[in-house]
Design a protein around this motif. Sequence first.
Motif, PDB file in Angstrom:
ATOM      1  N   GLY A  25       0.838  -1.199   0.000  1.00 52.79           N
ATOM      2  CA  GLY A  25       0.000   0.000   0.000  1.00 52.79           C
ATOM      3  C   GLY A  25       0.871   1.247   0.000  1.00 52.79           C
ATOM      4  O   GLY A  25       0.502   2.280   0.553  1.00 52.79           O
ATOM      5  N   GLY A  29      -0.499   8.378   0.545  1.00 54.47           N
ATOM      6  CA  GLY A  29      -0.703   8.689   1.967  1.00 54.47           C
ATOM      7  C   GLY A  29       0.413   8.183   2.875  1.00 54.47           C
ATOM      8  O   GLY A  29       1.603   8.411   2.641  1.00 54.47           O
ATOM      9  N   MET A  50      -2.031  -1.766  -5.445  1.00 60.60           N
ATOM     10  CA  MET A  50      -2.908  -2.335  -6.466  1.00 60.60           C
ATOM     11  C   MET A  50      -3.124  -1.339  -7.607  1.00 60.60           C
ATOM     12  O   MET A  50      -3.569  -1.720  -8.682  1.00 60.60           O
ATOM     13  CB  MET A  50      -4.231  -2.821  -5.871  1.00 60.60           C
ATOM     14  N   ASP A  51      -2.781  -0.087  -7.369  1.00 62.27           N
ATOM     15  CA  ASP A  51      -2.857   0.939  -8.404  1.00 62.27           C
ATOM     16  C   ASP A  51      -1.463   1.085  -9.032  1.00 62.27           C
ATOM     17  O   ASP A  51      -0.524   1.564  -8.393  1.00 62.27           O
ATOM     18  CB  ASP A  51      -3.310   2.251  -7.754  1.00 62.27           C
ATOM     19  N   ARG A  54       0.252   4.618  -9.187  1.00 65.60           N
ATOM     20  CA  ARG A  54       0.755   5.082  -7.883  1.00 65.60           C
ATOM     21  C   ARG A  54       2.045   4.359  -7.512  1.00 65.60           C
ATOM     22  O   ARG A  54       3.008   4.973  -7.055  1.00 65.60           O
ATOM     23  CB  ARG A  54      -0.279   4.815  -6.787  1.00 65.60           C
ATOM     24  N   LEU A 120      -9.784  -6.363   3.761  1.00 64.21           N
ATOM     25  CA  LEU A 120      -8.955  -5.158   3.577  1.00 64.21           C
ATOM     26  C   LEU A 120      -8.250  -4.697   4.850  1.00 64.21           C
ATOM     27  O   LEU A 120      -7.390  -3.822   4.802  1.00 64.21           O
ATOM     28  CB  LEU A 120      -9.801  -4.025   2.988  1.00 64.21           C
ATOM     29  N   GLY A 190      -4.302   7.791  15.141  1.00 58.82           N
ATOM     30  CA  GLY A 190      -5.562   8.503  15.298  1.00 58.82           C
ATOM     31  C   GLY A 190      -5.844   9.210  13.983  1.00 58.82           C
ATOM     32  O   GLY A 190      -5.249   8.880  12.946  1.00 58.82           O
ATOM     33  N   THR A 194      -4.874  12.278   5.303  1.00 52.92           N
ATOM     34  CA  THR A 194      -4.403  11.531   4.126  1.00 52.92           C
ATOM     35  C   THR A 194      -5.289  11.917   2.944  1.00 52.92           C
ATOM     36  O   THR A 194      -6.399  12.432   3.134  1.00 52.92           O
ATOM     37  CB  THR A 194      -4.498  10.003   4.351  1.00 52.92           C
ATOM     38  N   ARG A 196      -7.107  10.116   1.206  1.00 50.87           N
ATOM     39  CA  ARG A 196      -8.407   9.425   1.300  1.00 50.87           C
ATOM     40  C   ARG A 196      -9.367  10.189   2.219  1.00 50.87           C
ATOM     41  O   ARG A 196     -10.548  10.362   1.911  1.00 50.87           O
ATOM     42  CB  ARG A 196      -8.189   8.001   1.825  1.00 50.87           C
ATOM     43  N   VAL A 197      -8.843  10.695   3.354  1.00 56.34           N
ATOM     44  CA  VAL A 197      -9.689  11.445   4.286  1.00 56.34           C
ATOM     45  C   VAL A 197     -10.116  12.763   3.630  1.00 56.34           C
ATOM     46  O   VAL A 197     -11.284  13.173   3.720  1.00 56.34           O
ATOM     47  CB  VAL A 197      -8.940  11.712   5.618  1.00 56.34           C
TER      48      VAL A 197
HETATM   49  N1  LIG Z   1      -6.202   8.426   7.745  1.00 57.67           N
HETATM   50  C1  LIG Z   1      -6.587   8.188   8.966  1.00 57.67           C
HETATM   51  O1  LIG Z   1      -7.185   9.027   9.654  1.00 57.67           O
HETATM   52  C2  LIG Z   1      -6.289   6.837   9.587  1.00 57.67           C
HETATM   53  C3  LIG Z   1      -6.572   6.661  10.947  1.00 57.67           C
HETATM   54  C4  LIG Z   1      -6.302   5.434  11.519  1.00 57.67           C
HETATM   55  C5  LIG Z   1      -5.759   4.415  10.751  1.00 57.67           C
HETATM   56  N2  LIG Z   1      -5.516   4.612   9.431  1.00 57.67           N
HETATM   57  C6  LIG Z   1      -4.949   3.509   8.671  1.00 57.67           C
HETATM   58  O2  LIG Z   1      -3.813   3.954   7.955  1.00 57.67           O
HETATM   59  C7  LIG Z   1      -3.602   3.131   6.828  1.00 57.67           C
HETATM   60  C8  LIG Z   1      -3.294   3.967   5.619  1.00 57.67           C
HETATM   61  O3  LIG Z   1      -4.329   4.857   5.349  1.00 57.67           O
HETATM   62  P1  LIG Z   1      -4.242   5.794   4.061  1.00 57.67           P
HETATM   63  O4  LIG Z   1      -5.479   6.624   4.085  1.00 57.67           O
HETATM   64  O5  LIG Z   1      -2.908   6.436   3.979  1.00 57.67           O
HETATM   65  O6  LIG Z   1      -4.303   4.667   2.911  1.00 57.67           O
HETATM   66  P2  LIG Z   1      -5.201   4.566   1.595  1.00 57.67           P
HETATM   67  O7  LIG Z   1      -6.528   3.992   1.901  1.00 57.67           O
HETATM   68  O8  LIG Z   1      -5.144   5.835   0.870  1.00 57.67           O
HETATM   69  O9  LIG Z   1      -4.432   3.413   0.822  1.00 57.67           O
HETATM   70  C9  LIG Z   1      -3.050   3.435   0.603  1.00 57.67           C
HETATM   71  C10 LIG Z   1      -2.742   2.673  -0.650  1.00 57.67           C
HETATM   72  O10 LIG Z   1      -3.078   1.301  -0.481  1.00 57.67           O
HETATM   73  C11 LIG Z   1      -3.498   0.797  -1.738  1.00 57.67           C
HETATM   74  N3  LIG Z   1      -4.290  -0.410  -1.533  1.00 57.67           N
HETATM   75  C12 LIG Z   1      -5.531  -0.495  -0.988  1.00 57.67           C
HETATM   76  N4  LIG Z   1      -5.942  -1.763  -0.966  1.00 57.67           N
HETATM   77  C13 LIG Z   1      -4.928  -2.515  -1.505  1.00 57.67           C
HETATM   78  C14 LIG Z   1      -4.758  -3.904  -1.773  1.00 57.67           C
HETATM   79  N5  LIG Z   1      -5.713  -4.788  -1.477  1.00 57.67           N
HETATM   80  N6  LIG Z   1      -3.600  -4.331  -2.334  1.00 57.67           N
HETATM   81  C15 LIG Z   1      -2.622  -3.433  -2.643  1.00 57.67           C
HETATM   82  N7  LIG Z   1      -2.743  -2.107  -2.435  1.00 57.67           N
HETATM   83  C16 LIG Z   1      -3.880  -1.645  -1.864  1.00 57.67           C
HETATM   84  C17 LIG Z   1      -4.299   1.944  -2.330  1.00 57.67           C
HETATM   85  O11 LIG Z   1      -4.361   1.830  -3.762  1.00 57.67           O
HETATM   86  C18 LIG Z   1      -3.531   3.178  -1.860  1.00 57.67           C
HETATM   87  O12 LIG Z   1      -2.621   3.645  -2.846  1.00 57.67           O
HETATM   88  C19 LIG Z   1      -4.846   2.230   6.744  1.00 57.67           C
HETATM   89  O13 LIG Z   1      -4.551   0.954   7.290  1.00 57.67           O
HETATM   90  C20 LIG Z   1      -5.857   2.939   7.615  1.00 57.67           C
HETATM   91  O14 LIG Z   1      -6.823   2.052   8.147  1.00 57.67           O
HETATM   92  C21 LIG Z   1      -5.761   5.796   8.825  1.00 57.67           C
END
Ligand SMILES: NC(=O)c1ccc[n+]([C@@H]2O[C@H](COP(=O)([O-])OP(=O)(O)OC[C@H]3O[C@@H](n4cnc5c(N)ncnc54)[C@H](O)[C@@H]3O)[C@@H](O)[C@H]2O)c1
Length: 260
Positions: A25, A29, A50-51, A54, A120, A190, A194, A196-197
């Motif tokens: 991943g 972010g 998976m993208d 990216r 996921l 917390g 990112t 996504r948010v």
């Molecule tokens: N943003 C927040 O507030 C927050 C808070 C707590 C925990 N988290 C955790 O942080 C982590 C990262 O969050 P983010 O928003 O940076 O990530 P994101 O959801 O933007 O994903 C990061 C990357 O993972 C890739 N991806 C998703 N599913 C995949 C798969 N099955 N195989 C390969 N690649 C895959 C996506 O294409 C993306 O480029 C996550 O585990 C999330 O649960 C985020």
Amino acid sequence: MGITELTPDYRGLIGLEGKHVLVLGGGLGIGRQTCLAAASVGAKVSVVDMDQDRAKAVAEEVDGLALTGDATDRAAVERFVGEAVRHFGPIHGLADIIGMSDNGPLSEVTDELWYRGLDLNLRHAFLALQIGAKAMTEGGSMVFVGSISGLRSAPGHAVYGAAKAGLANLVSTASLELGPGIRVNVVAPGQTATPRVAERHPEPDYYDKAAAQVPLGRVGRTSDIASAVLFFLTDLSAWITGQTLVVDGGAGRRFAYTKL
Ligand SMILES: NC(=O)c1ccc[n+]([C@@H]2O[C@H](COP(=O)([O-])OP(=O)(O)OC[C@H]3O[C@@H](n4cnc5c(N)ncnc54)[C@H](O)[C@@H]3O)[C@@H](O)[C@H]2O)c1
């Protein structure tokens, strides 16, 4: 007020020079920041996403290897771990950043969403632990990104919270089975700014409102989380395994208190 991205200067940090770090991943972010952080201290980085675009873009930034595939698919994980080892040799650090939060009340969770949430947030970790560990023939460290949602509860986070809580226990168990050669830990963020948010919450005051709940006065930056991941990847954490480190600006310390 927006949240400005930051890329800390980690030079001089020990333990990852010339080592092979694979980031699941890694294309966006927190994952992208983890790739930048590992590369900045001399690691050879394999970027899995998976993208494809990216993965390629981040691999270019870190002079690393781009690998595309779905980390919830056993055959794909075996393929990209194999490719990474053929290219850079044994894996020393594995950071699994993948996760997805559902947002909907429990009463509306369909079977499909339940299984998707578990895939996921948990299935890729199970595969990474099984398949990744075999590729860490010289030992090393694995880090998984959990969530404060796995430790506390929030309405609408039923599947996400259950899966992230499961991740912490999965990693704890793995630490017993993979030691002494391989350490395994969880970083539980917390609220973090990112892409996504930002996509889900375009409201200009969203981060200000969220920051009001945080003792340290702001939501997280991706680098706040990547720094903790880097800590677990390096020898700075050489005697720590099976742990979950909360990185949330202190937000989880608060409880509902009414002065009597
Ligand atoms: N943003 C927040 O507030 C927050 C808070 C707590 C925990 N988290 C955790 O942080 C982590 C990262 O969050 P983010 O928003 O940076 O990530 P994101 O959801 O933007 O994903 C990061 C990357 O993972 C890739 N991806 C998703 N599913 C995949 C798969 N099955 N195989 C390969 N690649 C895959 C996506 O294409 C993306 O480029 C996550 O585990 C999330 O649960 C985020």
